[in-house]
Design a protein around this motif. Structure first.
Motif, PDB file in Angstrom:
ATOM      1  N   GLN A  12       0.817  -1.206   0.000  1.00  0.00           N
ATOM      2  CA  GLN A  12       0.000   0.000   0.000  1.00  0.00           C
ATOM      3  C   GLN A  12       0.849   1.254   0.000  1.00  0.00           C
ATOM      4  O   GLN A  12       2.021   1.239   0.396  1.00  0.00           O
ATOM      5  N   ASP A  13       0.251   2.318  -0.455  1.00  0.00           N
ATOM      6  CA  ASP A  13       0.868   3.641  -0.423  1.00  0.00           C
ATOM      7  C   ASP A  13       1.423   3.921   0.974  1.00  0.00           C
ATOM      8  O   ASP A  13       0.710   3.767   1.960  1.00  0.00           O
ATOM      9  N   GLY A  14       2.713   4.304   1.037  1.00  0.00           N
ATOM     10  CA  GLY A  14       3.350   4.563   2.319  1.00  0.00           C
ATOM     11  C   GLY A  14       4.047   3.362   2.933  1.00  0.00           C
ATOM     12  O   GLY A  14       4.732   3.492   3.952  1.00  0.00           O
ATOM     13  N   GLY A  15       3.884   2.203   2.331  1.00  0.00           N
ATOM     14  CA  GLY A  15       4.484   0.985   2.848  1.00  0.00           C
ATOM     15  C   GLY A  15       5.945   0.822   2.479  1.00  0.00           C
ATOM     16  O   GLY A  15       6.551   1.700   1.861  1.00  0.00           O
ATOM     17  N   SER A  16       6.495  -0.334   2.855  1.00  0.00           N
ATOM     18  CA  SER A  16       7.909  -0.625   2.626  1.00  0.00           C
ATOM     19  C   SER A  16       8.088  -2.009   2.008  1.00  0.00           C
ATOM     20  O   SER A  16       7.250  -2.905   2.212  1.00  0.00           O
ATOM     21  N   LEU A  17       9.167  -2.145   1.277  1.00  0.00           N
ATOM     22  CA  LEU A  17       9.591  -3.430   0.728  1.00  0.00           C
ATOM     23  C   LEU A  17      11.106  -3.448   0.688  1.00  0.00           C
ATOM     24  O   LEU A  17      11.745  -2.385   0.584  1.00  0.00           O
ATOM     25  N   ARG A  18      11.681  -4.637   0.758  1.00  0.00           N
ATOM     26  CA  ARG A  18      13.109  -4.767   0.557  1.00  0.00           C
ATOM     27  C   ARG A  18      13.351  -5.740  -0.601  1.00  0.00           C
ATOM     28  O   ARG A  18      12.929  -6.889  -0.545  1.00  0.00           O
ATOM     29  N   LEU A  19      14.023  -5.240  -1.617  1.00  0.00           N
ATOM     30  CA  LEU A  19      14.409  -6.077  -2.736  1.00  0.00           C
ATOM     31  C   LEU A  19      15.804  -6.632  -2.492  1.00  0.00           C
ATOM     32  O   LEU A  19      16.645  -5.982  -1.876  1.00  0.00           O
ATOM     33  N   MET A  82      13.153  -0.016   0.400  1.00  0.00           N
ATOM     34  CA  MET A  82      12.265   1.015  -0.123  1.00  0.00           C
ATOM     35  C   MET A  82      11.219   1.362   0.928  1.00  0.00           C
ATOM     36  O   MET A  82      10.405   0.505   1.312  1.00  0.00           O
ATOM     37  N   ASN A  83      11.249   2.577   1.388  1.00  0.00           N
ATOM     38  CA  ASN A  83      10.299   3.072   2.392  1.00  0.00           C
ATOM     39  C   ASN A  83       9.434   4.173   1.797  1.00  0.00           C
ATOM     40  O   ASN A  83       9.771   4.751   0.760  1.00  0.00           O
ATOM     41  N   SER A  84       8.340   4.462   2.461  1.00  0.00           N
ATOM     42  CA  SER A  84       7.421   5.522   2.022  1.00  0.00           C
ATOM     43  C   SER A  84       7.087   5.382   0.547  1.00  0.00           C
ATOM     44  O   SER A  84       7.135   6.349  -0.224  1.00  0.00           O
ATOM     45  N   LEU A  85       6.741   4.181   0.163  1.00  0.00           N
ATOM     46  CA  LEU A  85       6.465   3.909  -1.248  1.00  0.00           C
ATOM     47  C   LEU A  85       5.233   4.668  -1.730  1.00  0.00           C
ATOM     48  O   LEU A  85       4.278   4.890  -0.972  1.00  0.00           O
ATOM     49  N   LYS A  86       5.295   5.051  -2.997  1.00  0.00           N
ATOM     50  CA  LYS A  86       4.215   5.795  -3.639  1.00  0.00           C
ATOM     51  C   LYS A  86       3.736   5.029  -4.874  1.00  0.00           C
ATOM     52  O   LYS A  86       4.504   4.229  -5.437  1.00  0.00           O
ATOM     53  N   PRO A  87       2.511   5.298  -5.319  1.00  0.00           N
ATOM     54  CA  PRO A  87       2.054   4.640  -6.549  1.00  0.00           C
ATOM     55  C   PRO A  87       2.997   4.865  -7.733  1.00  0.00           C
ATOM     56  O   PRO A  87       3.136   3.975  -8.585  1.00  0.00           O
ATOM     57  N   ASP A  88       3.663   5.995  -7.802  1.00  0.00           N
ATOM     58  CA  ASP A  88       4.610   6.276  -8.887  1.00  0.00           C
ATOM     59  C   ASP A  88       5.832   5.368  -8.850  1.00  0.00           C
ATOM     60  O   ASP A  88       6.590   5.320  -9.825  1.00  0.00           O
ATOM     61  N   ASP A  89       6.039   4.663  -7.756  1.00  0.00           N
ATOM     62  CA  ASP A  89       7.159   3.726  -7.661  1.00  0.00           C
ATOM     63  C   ASP A  89       6.819   2.376  -8.300  1.00  0.00           C
ATOM     64  O   ASP A  89       7.689   1.504  -8.395  1.00  0.00           O
ATOM     65  N   THR A  90       5.590   2.193  -8.712  1.00  0.00           N
ATOM     66  CA  THR A  90       5.177   0.945  -9.354  1.00  0.00           C
ATOM     67  C   THR A  90       5.967   0.729 -10.634  1.00  0.00           C
ATOM     68  O   THR A  90       5.986   1.583 -11.524  1.00  0.00           O
ATOM     69  N   VAL A 123       7.153  -4.518  -8.532  1.00  0.00           N
ATOM     70  CA  VAL A 123       6.695  -3.819  -7.339  1.00  0.00           C
ATOM     71  C   VAL A 123       5.443  -3.031  -7.706  1.00  0.00           C
ATOM     72  O   VAL A 123       5.465  -2.231  -8.643  1.00  0.00           O
ATOM     73  N   THR A 124       4.367  -3.279  -6.980  1.00  0.00           N
ATOM     74  CA  THR A 124       3.111  -2.580  -7.234  1.00  0.00           C
ATOM     75  C   THR A 124       2.686  -1.861  -5.960  1.00  0.00           C
ATOM     76  O   THR A 124       2.549  -2.498  -4.911  1.00  0.00           O
ATOM     77  N   VAL A 125       2.506  -0.556  -6.056  1.00  0.00           N
ATOM     78  CA  VAL A 125       2.098   0.248  -4.905  1.00  0.00           C
ATOM     79  C   VAL A 125       0.680   0.734  -5.160  1.00  0.00           C
ATOM     80  O   VAL A 125       0.422   1.470  -6.113  1.00  0.00           O
ATOM     81  N   SER A 126      -0.217   0.317  -4.305  1.00  0.00           N
ATOM     82  CA  SER A 126      -1.628   0.694  -4.484  1.00  0.00           C
ATOM     83  C   SER A 126      -1.946   1.956  -3.692  1.00  0.00           C
ATOM     84  O   SER A 126      -1.411   2.177  -2.606  1.00  0.00           O
ATOM     85  N   SER A 127      -2.845   2.759  -4.257  1.00  0.00           N
ATOM     86  CA  SER A 127      -3.213   4.020  -3.597  1.00  0.00           C
ATOM     87  C   SER A 127      -4.400   3.839  -2.676  1.00  0.00           C
ATOM     88  O   SER A 127      -5.051   2.786  -2.669  1.00  0.00           O
TER      89      SER A 127
END
Length: 127
Positions: A12-19, A82-90, A123-127
């Motif tokens: 989700q928007d604002g979430g984190s992932l580690r690649l 990756m922290n504070s992920l945004k939909p544009d990071d998809t 990576v998919t970031v949902s709004s």
């Protein structure tokens, strides 16, 4: 050098992932590494890069302050936190190793200097 990226997913928007990017081959520690991404219908773009020792790193302005690149040469692995992920990071995220093992420059932001690529992880970031 063979590379395999993994760790992508839906967040989700604002979430984190580690690649992670696991590499095989004896020259991993002698090469600068980088992460790139490609969103649908867009050109591949630079995300972050790191020097051979891991002491120096560079980031695209769009991710600076939110993403952190690192590497563990003992494990032949590179990471992208990756922290504070945004939909544009998809995008599909690719890891890459420099074609040259020359000691300079520390790292590269242009994809033409990378000779080895992983298969990409979505990576998919949902709004």
């Amino acid at each position: 050098v063979q590379l395999q990226a993994f760790g992508g997913g839906l967040v989700q928007d604002g979430g984190s992932l580690r690649l992670s990017c696991a590499a095989s081959g004896p020259t991993f520690s002698s090469r600068a590494l980088g992460w790139f991404r490609q969103a649908p219908e867009k050109e591949r773009e630079f995300v972050a890069a790191i020097s051979r020792s891991g002491a120096n790193a560079g980031y695209a302005d769009s991710v600076k302050g939110r993403f952190t690149i690192s590497r563990d040469n003992g494990k032949n692995t590179m990471y992208l936190q990756m922290n504070s992920l945004k939909p544009d990071d998809t995008a599909v995220y690719y890891c890459a190793a420099a074609a040259s093992n020359s000691p300079r420059p520390d790292y590269y932001s242009r994809d033409i200097f990378y000779g080895y690529w992983g298969q990409g992880t979505l990576v998919t970031v949902s709004s």
